[in-house]
Design a protein around this motif. Structure first.
Motif, PDB file in Angstrom:
ATOM      1  N   MET A 195     -55.800 -19.740  -6.041  1.00  0.00           N
ATOM      2  CA  MET A 195     -56.862 -18.750  -6.214  1.00  0.00           C
ATOM      3  C   MET A 195     -58.017 -19.283  -7.062  1.00  0.00           C
ATOM      4  N   GLN A 196     -57.721 -20.265  -7.915  1.00  0.00           N
ATOM      5  CA  GLN A 196     -58.769 -20.827  -8.780  1.00  0.00           C
ATOM      6  C   GLN A 196     -59.855 -21.561  -7.984  1.00  0.00           C
ATOM      7  N   LYS A 197     -59.565 -21.881  -6.724  1.00  0.00           N
ATOM      8  CA  LYS A 197     -60.570 -22.545  -5.881  1.00  0.00           C
ATOM      9  C   LYS A 197     -61.784 -21.658  -5.624  1.00  0.00           C
ATOM     10  N   LEU A 198     -61.639 -20.364  -5.873  1.00  0.00           N
ATOM     11  CA  LEU A 198     -62.738 -19.432  -5.615  1.00  0.00           C
ATOM     12  C   LEU A 198     -63.811 -19.463  -6.704  1.00  0.00           C
ATOM     13  N   ILE A 199     -63.513 -20.070  -7.841  1.00  0.00           N
ATOM     14  CA  ILE A 199     -64.511 -20.161  -8.910  1.00  0.00           C
ATOM     15  C   ILE A 199     -65.717 -20.942  -8.394  1.00  0.00           C
ATOM     16  N   GLY A 200     -66.887 -20.375  -8.588  1.00  0.00           N
ATOM     17  CA  GLY A 200     -68.117 -20.979  -8.086  1.00  0.00           C
ATOM     18  C   GLY A 200     -68.604 -20.360  -6.792  1.00  0.00           C
ATOM     19  N   CYS A 201     -67.723 -19.644  -6.083  1.00  0.00           N
ATOM     20  CA  CYS A 201     -68.135 -18.952  -4.855  1.00  0.00           C
ATOM     21  C   CYS A 201     -68.913 -17.682  -5.222  1.00  0.00           C
ATOM     22  N   THR A 202     -69.667 -17.170  -4.260  1.00  0.00           N
ATOM     23  CA  THR A 202     -70.473 -15.974  -4.487  1.00  0.00           C
ATOM     24  C   THR A 202     -70.001 -14.841  -3.588  1.00  0.00           C
ATOM     25  N   LEU A 203     -69.940 -13.638  -4.156  1.00  0.00           N
ATOM     26  CA  LEU A 203     -69.562 -12.453  -3.388  1.00  0.00           C
ATOM     27  C   LEU A 203     -70.783 -11.970  -2.621  1.00  0.00           C
ATOM     28  N   GLY A 204     -70.991 -12.566  -1.470  1.00  0.00           N
ATOM     29  CA  GLY A 204     -72.150 -12.239  -0.641  1.00  0.00           C
ATOM     30  C   GLY A 204     -71.975 -12.858   0.725  1.00  0.00           C
ATOM     31  N   ARG A 205     -73.057 -13.285   1.319  1.00  0.00           N
ATOM     32  CA  ARG A 205     -73.003 -13.920   2.637  1.00  0.00           C
ATOM     33  C   ARG A 205     -72.055 -15.115   2.605  1.00  0.00           C
ATOM     34  N   GLY A 206     -71.202 -15.206   3.616  1.00  0.00           N
ATOM     35  CA  GLY A 206     -70.275 -16.320   3.701  1.00  0.00           C
ATOM     36  C   GLY A 206     -68.997 -16.145   2.898  1.00  0.00           C
ATOM     37  N   TRP A 207     -68.790 -14.938   2.317  1.00  0.00           N
ATOM     38  CA  TRP A 207     -67.628 -14.698   1.461  1.00  0.00           C
ATOM     39  C   TRP A 207     -66.327 -14.877   2.232  1.00  0.00           C
TER      40      TRP A 207
ATOM     41  N   LYS B  86     -65.784 -16.644   4.872  1.00  0.00           N
ATOM     42  CA  LYS B  86     -65.603 -18.066   5.196  1.00  0.00           C
ATOM     43  C   LYS B  86     -65.112 -18.833   3.973  1.00  0.00           C
ATOM     44  N   ALA B  87     -65.610 -18.460   2.795  1.00  0.00           N
ATOM     45  CA  ALA B  87     -65.176 -19.115   1.557  1.00  0.00           C
ATOM     46  C   ALA B  87     -63.702 -18.838   1.291  1.00  0.00           C
ATOM     47  N   ILE B  88     -63.276 -17.605   1.546  1.00  0.00           N
ATOM     48  CA  ILE B  88     -61.860 -17.258   1.374  1.00  0.00           C
ATOM     49  C   ILE B  88     -61.001 -18.072   2.326  1.00  0.00           C
ATOM     50  N   GLN B  89     -61.436 -18.140   3.576  1.00  0.00           N
ATOM     51  CA  GLN B  89     -60.660 -18.877   4.573  1.00  0.00           C
ATOM     52  C   GLN B  89     -60.582 -20.361   4.228  1.00  0.00           C
ATOM     53  N   ALA B  90     -61.685 -20.926   3.766  1.00  0.00           N
ATOM     54  CA  ALA B  90     -61.705 -22.352   3.425  1.00  0.00           C
ATOM     55  C   ALA B  90     -60.784 -22.658   2.250  1.00  0.00           C
ATOM     56  N   ALA B  91     -60.759 -21.777   1.263  1.00  0.00           N
ATOM     57  CA  ALA B  91     -59.965 -22.027   0.056  1.00  0.00           C
ATOM     58  C   ALA B  91     -58.513 -21.603   0.195  1.00  0.00           C
ATOM     59  N   LEU B  92     -58.281 -20.490   0.942  1.00  0.00           N
ATOM     60  CA  LEU B  92     -56.959 -19.859   0.905  1.00  0.00           C
ATOM     61  C   LEU B  92     -56.409 -19.513   2.287  1.00  0.00           C
ATOM     62  N   GLY B  93     -57.048 -20.019   3.330  1.00  0.00           N
ATOM     63  CA  GLY B  93     -56.641 -19.658   4.683  1.00  0.00           C
ATOM     64  C   GLY B  93     -55.265 -20.160   5.067  1.00  0.00           C
ATOM     65  N   GLU B  94     -54.635 -19.411   5.987  1.00  0.00           N
ATOM     66  CA  GLU B  94     -53.338 -19.754   6.552  1.00  0.00           C
ATOM     67  C   GLU B  94     -52.311 -20.051   5.457  1.00  0.00           C
ATOM     68  N   THR B  95     -51.694 -21.226   5.466  1.00  0.00           N
ATOM     69  CA  THR B  95     -50.613 -21.502   4.501  1.00  0.00           C
ATOM     70  C   THR B  95     -51.122 -22.007   3.153  1.00  0.00           C
TER      71      THR B  95
ATOM     72  N   PRO C 141     -41.758 -10.372  -1.800  1.00  0.00           N
ATOM     73  CA  PRO C 141     -40.496 -10.433  -1.063  1.00  0.00           C
ATOM     74  C   PRO C 141     -39.731 -11.735  -1.290  1.00  0.00           C
ATOM     75  N   PHE C 142     -40.440 -12.808  -1.673  1.00  0.00           N
ATOM     76  CA  PHE C 142     -39.815 -14.107  -1.876  1.00  0.00           C
ATOM     77  C   PHE C 142     -40.343 -14.741  -3.160  1.00  0.00           C
ATOM     78  N   ALA C 143     -39.507 -15.508  -3.831  1.00  0.00           N
ATOM     79  CA  ALA C 143     -39.953 -16.224  -5.032  1.00  0.00           C
ATOM     80  C   ALA C 143     -41.049 -17.218  -4.684  1.00  0.00           C
ATOM     81  N   GLU C 144     -41.010 -17.755  -3.458  1.00  0.00           N
ATOM     82  CA  GLU C 144     -41.996 -18.755  -3.028  1.00  0.00           C
ATOM     83  C   GLU C 144     -43.409 -18.184  -2.939  1.00  0.00           C
ATOM     84  N   CYS C 145     -43.536 -16.864  -2.858  1.00  0.00           N
ATOM     85  CA  CYS C 145     -44.862 -16.243  -2.766  1.00  0.00           C
ATOM     86  C   CYS C 145     -45.743 -16.619  -3.951  1.00  0.00           C
ATOM     87  N   HIS C 146     -45.139 -16.869  -5.104  1.00  0.00           N
ATOM     88  CA  HIS C 146     -45.918 -17.166  -6.311  1.00  0.00           C
ATOM     89  C   HIS C 146     -46.655 -18.504  -6.223  1.00  0.00           C
ATOM     90  N   GLN C 147     -46.316 -19.316  -5.241  1.00  0.00           N
ATOM     91  CA  GLN C 147     -47.060 -20.557  -5.033  1.00  0.00           C
ATOM     92  C   GLN C 147     -48.513 -20.284  -4.626  1.00  0.00           C
TER      93      GLN C 147
END
Length: 201
Positions: free
Chosen positions: A103-115, A117-126, A92-98
């Motif tokens: 997303m690259q912060k997720l490299i090294g995370c594991t798709l399992g327990r704590g997933w 929380k890892a998303i929230q820590a790397a990409l939560g809120e703004t 909806p906005f050009a700013e969304c592409h920021q």
């Protein structure tokens, strides 16, 4: 206007007369790569049944995507993320592409327990995009549906014996059908029937 009937509409009670206004289509796919790694992909599309005038005088016709998002996570056999790619062809906005570079912060995370929380820590809120986060949540489940089961399939095709499980698989004890005291576990994993989750911690 009649609504576009969903695939499993017959499994629900008949609705009252209604007009469809919005559709969110989400699809997940799992792939085994030639290099031995795995790609878990997700796509999200939001559309309206009516045209809209957007910010900046932009006109969005009915059926055109409001949101079009896609993610590819590359993972190893242990479901550890080794690569991330995200596309945002409709926003909806050009700013969304920021939201793409973080997303690259997720490299090294594991798709399992704590997933989550890892998303929230790397990409939560703004720090990131709400819709990309929503797609990411279920990618762990898709990885589990893809990787262990396809590896078992490949072993079976190769004529290798099934592994002897020392503890219940992660999904056992996590829903009503897979209750450790239930009939499904007694049929499929009788060695774990009646076992308490804390015994496997």
């Amino acid at each position: 206007m009649q609504d576009n009937a969903p695939k499993y509409a017959d499994s629900l009670p008949a609705p009252v007369q209604r007009t469809q206004a919005h559709t969110r289509a989400v699809e997940y796919r799992g792939y085994h790569r030639e290099d031995g790694l795995w790609d878990i992909e997700a796509e999200l599309t939001d559309t309206k049944t009516y045209s809209q005038e957007k910010s900046g005088g932009r006109f969005l016709p009915a059926g055109a995507p409001v949101h079009g998002m896609t993610i590819r996570l590359t993972v190893n056999d242990e479901m550890k993320i080794t690569g991330v790619a995200a596309g945002m062809p409709a926003t909806p906005f050009a700013e969304c592409h920021q939201a793409n570079p973080p997303m690259q912060k997720l490299i090294g995370c594991t798709l399992g327990r704590g997933w989550r929380k890892a998303i929230q820590a790397a990409l939560g809120e703004t720090q990131g995009c709400a819709h990309l986060r929503e797609l990411l949540f279920n990618m762990a489940t898709v990885a589990y549906q893809t990787i262990p089961l396809y590896r078992m399939h490949l072993k079976k095709v190769a004529g290798l014996p099934e592994p002897v499980l020392k503890r219940p698989p992660p999904h056992v004890g996590q829903c009503i059908a897979w209750d450790l005291d239930g009939a499904v576990v007694k049929r499929i994993y009788p060695q774990f029937a009646g076992r308490k989750p804390k015994e496997d911690s």
